[in-house]
Design an enzyme around this catalytic site. Structure first.
Site, PDB file in Angstrom:
ATOM      1  N   LYS A 279     -38.887  80.602  16.770  1.00  0.00           N
ATOM      2  CA  LYS A 279     -38.265  81.827  17.632  1.00  0.00           C
ATOM      3  C   LYS A 279     -38.916  83.122  18.079  1.00  0.00           C
ATOM      4  O   LYS A 279     -39.324  83.888  17.630  1.00  0.00           O
ATOM      5  CB  LYS A 279     -36.628  81.895  17.322  1.00  0.00           C
ATOM      6  CG  LYS A 279     -36.050  80.719  17.182  1.00  0.00           C
ATOM      7  CD  LYS A 279     -34.084  81.265  16.084  1.00  0.00           C
ATOM      8  CE  LYS A 279     -33.199  79.974  15.942  1.00  0.00           C
ATOM      9  NZ  LYS A 279     -33.441  79.292  18.196  1.00  0.00           N
ATOM     10  N   ARG A 353     -29.326  69.171  14.307  1.00  0.00           N
ATOM     11  CA  ARG A 353     -28.744  68.032  14.313  1.00  0.00           C
ATOM     12  C   ARG A 353     -29.140  66.629  13.468  1.00  0.00           C
ATOM     13  O   ARG A 353     -28.965  65.630  13.189  1.00  0.00           O
ATOM     14  CB  ARG A 353     -29.386  67.506  16.097  1.00  0.00           C
ATOM     15  CG  ARG A 353     -30.381  67.430  16.313  1.00  0.00           C
ATOM     16  CD  ARG A 353     -30.279  67.734  18.002  1.00  0.00           C
ATOM     17  NE  ARG A 353     -30.545  68.676  18.771  1.00  0.00           N
ATOM     18  CZ  ARG A 353     -30.292  69.234  19.771  1.00  0.00           C
ATOM     19  NH1 ARG A 353     -31.011  68.140  20.623  1.00  0.00           N
ATOM     20  NH2 ARG A 353     -30.295  70.448  20.122  1.00  0.00           N
TER      21      ARG A 353
END
Ligand code: BES
Ligand code: ZN
Ligand code: ZN
Length: 500
Positions: A279, A353
């Site tokens: 990120k 996920r």
């Protein structure tokens, strides 16, 4: 903080601060105001006339040594429209009164219960709000900050003395309020302190106190079980992954054919750097909160351990750290999930996920008949709904409807997003059964579609709390930081008996 109640006149309560909510409708209706104004010997009308006090929700006006009061201070507090004054608003007003008490250095704060709610419920939400308002994330401050804690909160009812109802409400409120603050505190913990190992230790300590059986599934066991999408996320980190499993003691006796088992699964990424798909640096520190779903599940189970729900419930929290390293999973890697489906990991930052997929499937292997997951899953959900609604999706519409209805009591807003089949296509992989990321558009939905592959036909609800896990602005009734979002909603789901 001690929480108590008094029945009788609010002017007779001895405390440092007496908070009195005033509603918009009352200002226009002289008869409605008369009694309150008389009790305050005209202070209320004078404060309104001067313009210093307005009845807007959460507005306050502090009066020292009010005539006719045993309290040292009177706090007028705006309740907004009485017609909008649902239990969620009453909770906020209790929180705002306590925070006003904190900044005015008051040790004891009382609130006159107004609004016409059933007293047991009113007492419950006031206790929750008082604890919420008193919380400050100051564990790491080495000198005293601006305000002191409130030691005592008193719920004051001038109506019928329904002591049993009020007492029971307060006890429930204390359990739920403390569980919410526990979740907030975990979210606020820095990631060097709250590692997956420490998260598991906290669950063991706190769970034992609350009547839970806590099991930790270690990396070796995960490897045997084939939880490879979970393990793919923790690979890059020096910190071993932990799967925290929470059960309520003695509940297994209720087990039997046809008795539903609800599994709550919470994302517990103690730090999300993005991994190899790293990120940007800006705001990366906020990713210490990427375990907020796990914190909500732990808080919920701790509350349920004490409140003894009618339904069978288990909690599961995959706790991992997502970091880049020479061992880390790389974009393009393929792994085989616990369920057996293969996944091409095209972006290591879509790690939530991956861990949730394995644990949802594992929950089913443990007999779960109904699944609820809660996760800071996607930035796309923040883009879609901002900071004031969580996204909710799933295949169990009746449960979604029920969760959404609780909002006027819990104050936790949920907005449903669609889950049409077309969104699944975006996740087609050239070389595996599915890939973990599609394109940017509808990202909250495609993330949920990914999870759906692993819940298959089990009724399931998914709550994306990426925008609501932290309060970035601070509120009159709450400190900035972790919100504990989900605890009140999930507890509410199980304390009221129901059948699916
Ligand atoms: N933990 C983040 C989601 C998130 C973003 C939570 C902002 C709270 C605030 C999640 O693991 C993530 O990084 N998601 C990616 C997915 C993308 C790579 C498909 C995202 O949302 O950018
Ligand atoms: Zn991520
Ligand atoms: Zn994440």
């Amino acid at each position: 903080m001690r929480i108590e109640f008094r029945t009788g006149k609010h002017t007779d309560v001895t405390c440092d601060l007496m908070a009195v909510p005033v509603f918009e409708e009352e200002v226009k209706d002289a008869a409605a105001l008369r009694e309150l104004d008389r009790a305050s010997r005209g202070v209320l009308k004078a404060a309104l006339a001067s313009g210093e006090f307005k009845t807007e929700l959460h507005r306050t006006c502090l009066v020292h040594r009010p005539a006719g009061f045993k309290a040292g201070r009177l706090l007028l507090i705006g309740g907004g429209k009485r017609s909008d004054f649902v239990l969620a608003r009453l909770r906020e007003v209790a929180g705002a009164a306590v925070r006003a008490g904190r900044s005015a250095a008051c040790g004891s704060v009382a609130l006159l219960a107004r609004g016409g709610h059933p007293l047991g419920e009113a007492a419950r939400v006031c206790a929750e709000g008082a604890l919420y308002g008193n919380y400050e994330p100051d564990d790491y401050k080495t000198r005293d900050w601006e305000s002191r804690e409130v030691d005592e909160f008193v719920f004051v009812s001038e109506g019928e003395a329904r002591s049993r109802e009020i007492q029971q409400g307060i006890l429930r409120g204390i359990v739920i309020g403390n569980a919410t603050n526990l979740a907030r505190n975990l979210v606020n913990e820095p990631a060097n302190i709250l590692t997956p190992t420490r998260f598991a230790e906290r669950a063991l300590e706190l769970g034992a106190e609350a009547g839970l059986e806590v099991q930790i599934i270690e990396q070796e066991e995960m490897e045997k079980l084939g939880m490879n999408t979970l393990l793919a996320v923790s690979r890059g980190s020096e910190q071993p992954p932990k799967l925290i499993v929470l059960r309520i003691k003695d509940q297994e006796r209720k087990a039997g054919k046809g008795v539903p088992l609800y599994a709550l699964v919470g994302k517990g990424v103690t730090f999300d750097s993005g991994g190899i798909s790293i990120k940007p640096a800006e705001k990366m520190e906020e990713m210490k909160a990427d375990m907020a779903g796990g914190a909500a599940v732990l808080g919920t189970m701790i509350a349920l351990g004490q409140l003894r729900p009618h339904n069978r419930v288990i909690g599961l929290i995959p706790a991992v750290e997502n970091l880049p390293s020479g061992r880390a999973t790389k974009p393009g890697d393929v792994v085989k999930s616990f369920l057996g489906k293969t996944v091409e990991i095209t972006n290591t930052d879509a790690e939530g996920r991956l861990i949730m997929a394995d644990v949802l499937a594992y929950a089913r292997s443990q007999g779960a008949t109904h699944l609820v997951d809660i996760a800071t899953l996607t930035g796309a959900c923040v883009i879609a709904l901002g900071w004031h609604n969580a996204g909710v999706m799933g295949t169990n519409q009746s449960m979604i409807d029920r969760l959404r209805k609780y909002c006027s009591v819990t104050g936790e807003r949920l907005w449903q997003l669609p889950l049409d089949d077309e969104y699944r296509k975006i996740l087609r992989s050239e070389i595996a059964d599915i890939k973990n990321v599609g394109h940017r558009y509808g990202g909250a939905i495609t993330a949920a579609k990914f999870l759906q592959e692993f819940v298959e036909d089990t009724p399931w609800v998914h709550i994306d709390i990426a925008g609501v896990d932290m309060d970035h602005e601070g509120r009159p009734f709450a400190a900035k930081g972790g919100t504990g979002f989900g605890v009140r909603t999930l507890v509410q789901l199980f304390v009221a008996p129901f059948r699916e």
